[in-house]
Design a protein around this motif. Structure first.
Motif, PDB file in Angstrom:
ATOM      1  N   THR A   1      57.258 -10.579  27.883  1.00 36.60           N
ATOM      2  CA  THR A   1      57.392  -9.745  26.692  1.00 36.60           C
ATOM      3  C   THR A   1      57.846  -8.349  27.090  1.00 36.60           C
ATOM      4  O   THR A   1      57.338  -7.778  28.060  1.00 36.60           O
ATOM      5  CB  THR A   1      56.056  -9.656  25.938  1.00 36.60           C
ATOM      6  N   LEU A   2      58.787  -7.803  26.351  1.00 42.86           N
ATOM      7  CA  LEU A   2      59.244  -6.424  26.534  1.00 42.86           C
ATOM      8  C   LEU A   2      58.900  -5.627  25.286  1.00 42.86           C
ATOM      9  O   LEU A   2      59.289  -6.011  24.177  1.00 42.86           O
ATOM     10  CB  LEU A   2      60.751  -6.372  26.787  1.00 42.86           C
ATOM     11  N   ILE A   3      58.164  -4.526  25.472  1.00 40.47           N
ATOM     12  CA  ILE A   3      57.739  -3.662  24.378  1.00 40.47           C
ATOM     13  C   ILE A   3      58.450  -2.322  24.506  1.00 40.47           C
ATOM     14  O   ILE A   3      58.472  -1.720  25.585  1.00 40.47           O
ATOM     15  CB  ILE A   3      56.217  -3.434  24.405  1.00 40.47           C
ATOM     16  N   ALA A   4      59.024  -1.836  23.419  1.00 40.85           N
ATOM     17  CA  ALA A   4      59.679  -0.532  23.426  1.00 40.85           C
ATOM     18  C   ALA A   4      58.678   0.553  23.806  1.00 40.85           C
ATOM     19  O   ALA A   4      57.565   0.603  23.277  1.00 40.85           O
ATOM     20  CB  ALA A   4      60.283  -0.230  22.060  1.00 40.85           C
ATOM     21  N   GLY A   5      59.068   1.398  24.751  1.00 39.87           N
ATOM     22  CA  GLY A   5      58.190   2.467  25.204  1.00 39.87           C
ATOM     23  C   GLY A   5      57.260   2.081  26.322  1.00 39.87           C
ATOM     24  O   GLY A   5      56.611   2.939  26.920  1.00 39.87           O
ATOM     25  N   VAL A   6      57.167   0.783  26.622  1.00 43.20           N
ATOM     26  CA  VAL A   6      56.343   0.300  27.736  1.00 43.20           C
ATOM     27  C   VAL A   6      57.222  -0.287  28.835  1.00 43.20           C
ATOM     28  O   VAL A   6      57.145   0.116  29.997  1.00 43.20           O
ATOM     29  CB  VAL A   6      55.320  -0.761  27.263  1.00 43.20           C
ATOM     30  N   HIS A   7      58.096  -1.219  28.446  1.00 42.97           N
ATOM     31  CA  HIS A   7      58.966  -1.889  29.418  1.00 42.97           C
ATOM     32  C   HIS A   7      60.357  -1.297  29.473  1.00 42.97           C
ATOM     33  O   HIS A   7      61.122  -1.595  30.376  1.00 42.97           O
ATOM     34  CB  HIS A   7      59.054  -3.386  29.087  1.00 42.97           C
ATOM     35  N   PHE A   8      60.695  -0.500  28.494  1.00 43.10           N
ATOM     36  CA  PHE A   8      61.979   0.202  28.506  1.00 43.10           C
ATOM     37  C   PHE A   8      61.859   1.433  27.619  1.00 43.10           C
ATOM     38  O   PHE A   8      61.137   1.419  26.619  1.00 43.10           O
ATOM     39  CB  PHE A   8      63.123  -0.697  28.024  1.00 43.10           C
ATOM     40  N   PRO A   9      62.525   2.538  28.016  1.00 45.93           N
ATOM     41  CA  PRO A   9      62.510   3.743  27.163  1.00 45.93           C
ATOM     42  C   PRO A   9      63.060   3.424  25.776  1.00 45.93           C
ATOM     43  O   PRO A   9      63.948   2.581  25.616  1.00 45.93           O
ATOM     44  CB  PRO A   9      63.420   4.712  27.915  1.00 45.93           C
ATOM     45  N   LYS A  10      62.552   4.100  24.779  1.00 45.89           N
ATOM     46  CA  LYS A  10      62.919   3.791  23.396  1.00 45.89           C
ATOM     47  C   LYS A  10      64.386   4.067  23.091  1.00 45.89           C
ATOM     48  O   LYS A  10      64.925   3.514  22.131  1.00 45.89           O
ATOM     49  CB  LYS A  10      62.016   4.554  22.433  1.00 45.89           C
ATOM     50  N   ASN A  11      65.037   4.913  23.898  1.00 45.23           N
ATOM     51  CA  ASN A  11      66.460   5.182  23.655  1.00 45.23           C
ATOM     52  C   ASN A  11      67.375   4.300  24.494  1.00 45.23           C
ATOM     53  O   ASN A  11      68.575   4.554  24.594  1.00 45.23           O
ATOM     54  CB  ASN A  11      66.773   6.654  23.925  1.00 45.23           C
TER      55      ASN A  11
END
Length: 321
Positions: free
Chosen positions: A46-56
Motif C-alpha cells: 500500500t502507498l499512502i500520500a504523505g507517507v510513501h511519497f510526497p503529496k506533490n
C-alpha cells in the motif's frame, strides 16, 4: 464521471493481454490458469500520500512506483511477475491525474508483460494498494530464511539516493541541478531488479529487497536465518551524488538507514560467489559485496578493519507510537 466509467475509460484498456488470463477486468473475480510446475508468489503493498511519497509527487511517478515496489518484492523471491490487481482510493476524479497515473503504471506493466486483472475504486484520501502475483519454478523461490553463517552479503546498484531526495524534500539539505534531478528520479522511479532476481535463483541462499533501509532489511534476513552480520562500510556502493552532497560519513549513514532503494540484498555462499557475480555482470547489473554473515546473532559495522558504531536505524511504521 462515475466509478464504472472511470474503470472502463482508464483501467480496462491495456496493451498486455496474457494468454493465462481467462477472465480479466469486468467480473466479480479474475480467473487465471497457472502454468504446470510453477508456484505462484503473491505480494501486496500500500502507498499512502504523505507517507510513501510526497503529496506533490507527479501522478505518473506514483503509478510507476506503485507497481515497482510490488515487482521488487517478487524479484526478491526470484519470481517472474505476471498479474496485478489494484485498489485505489481517490479524493475526487481528476481525469488528467488518473490518465498520468495509468501511463506510469501501464508502462512498467508492459515492460515486464504484467496484466492488470481487477481491483476496486473508492472515494477517499489518496491511497493505492496493489497485489502482484508472479510465478516461480517449484521449490526455486528465494526466502529470507536460507542464509548461513559464512555467506557473503551482496547488494545490487547503489544505496541511499532516494533517501537523499527525501532529505531535500523535507528541507534538511538543498540539492540543485543534476544532483536534484538524479536523486528525485531514484525516489520517484525505482527500477525493480526483476531479471536479476530470477537470475540469482541458482546462487542466492537468501534475499530481500531494500525498502526500509539496508540495516532494517538485513535484520529480517538475520532473524529469519538465525545469523548475524558484519557490514564493511567502505565497501557500500555510493553514488557520486551522495558523496558530493553529504561527504563519506553522512553518505554511509544514509545508505544504511535510508529506505526506498528497492535494490536486492543477497546472501551468497563462498561456492556460489563467482557464478552469481559472473551472471549479473553479463546482464549489466552492478553488484557489490558489502560484508559477511556470521554466528554472532547481531549486526556490526567496520570501517578500515575497525569496529564502528553508527547511530542509524531503518524505517518502521508505528515506531513513534
Amino acid at each position: 464521471m462515475k466509478e464504472f466509467e472511470l474503470i472502463n475509460t482508464y483501467f480496462t484498456e491495456q496493451l498486455v493481454n496474457r494468454r493465462d488470463v481467462v477472465v480479466g477486468i469486468g467480473d466479480d473475480c479474475a480467473v487465471i490458469t497457472p502454468a504446470e510446475k510453477q508456484n505462484i508468489a503473491i505480494t501486496t503493498d500500500t502507498l499512502i500520500a504523505g507517507v510513501h511519497f510526497p503529496k506533490n509527487t507527479p501522478a505518473k511517478a506514483i503509478g510507476h512506483k506503485a507497481v515497482a515496489v510490488n515487482l521488487s518484492d517478487l524479484a526478491a523471491m526470484g519470481a517472474e511477475p505476471t498479474w496485478i490487481s489494484i485498489a485505489i482510493s481517490l479524493p475526487e476524479i481528476d481525469e488528467d491525474w488518473i490518465s498520468n497515473f495509468c501511463e506510469g503504471m501501464f508502462a512498467l506493466c508492459e515492460f515486464y508483460n504484467v496484466q492488470l486483472i481487477g481491483g476496486d475504486t473508492t472515494q477517499g484520501p489518496l491511497s493505492i494498494t496493489i497485489t502482484a502475483q508472479g510465478v516461480v519454478p517449484v521449490n526455486k523461490q528465494i526466502c529470507r530464511s536460507g542464509a548461513k553463517a559464512g555467506d557473503w552479503i551482496y547488494v545490487t546498484g547503489e544505496l541511499g539516493d532516494a533517501a537523499l531526495a527525501l532529505k531535500h524534500y523535507y528541507g534538511d539539505i538543498t540539492l540543485r541541478g543534476d544532483s536534484l534531478a538524479y536523486a528525485m528520479n531514484r525516489l520517484n522511479e525505482p527500477k525493480p531488479r526483476v531479471l536479476a532476481g530470477q537470475a540469482v535463483r541458482e546462487y542466492a541462499s537468501a534475499a530481500i529487497d531494500i525498502s526500509d533501509g539496508l540495516l532494517a532489511d538485513l535484520s529480517h534476513i538475520c532473524k529469519a536465518s538465525n545469523v548475524g552480520a558484519n557490514i564493511v562500510l567502505e565497501d557500500l556502493p555510493l553514488s557520486d551524488t551522495m558523496l558530493t552532497c553529504l561527504g563519506a560519513e553522512k553518505a554511509m549513514e544514509l545508505a544504511l538507514s535510508g529506505g526506498d532503494d528497492y535494490e536486492l540484498l543477497l546472501a551468497v555462499s563462498e561456492d556460489n560467489k563467482v557464478g552469481m557475480e559472473t551472471t549479473l555482470a553479463d546482464m549489466g547489473t552492478k553488484v557489490t559485496c558489502i560484508g559477511q554473515l556470521n554466528g554472532n546473532h547481531k549486526i556490526t559495522t567496520t570501517l578500515n578493519n575497525k569496529p564502528t558504531q553508527l547511530n542509524v536505524k531503518g524505517f518502521e511504521h508505528f515506531a513513534n507510537e
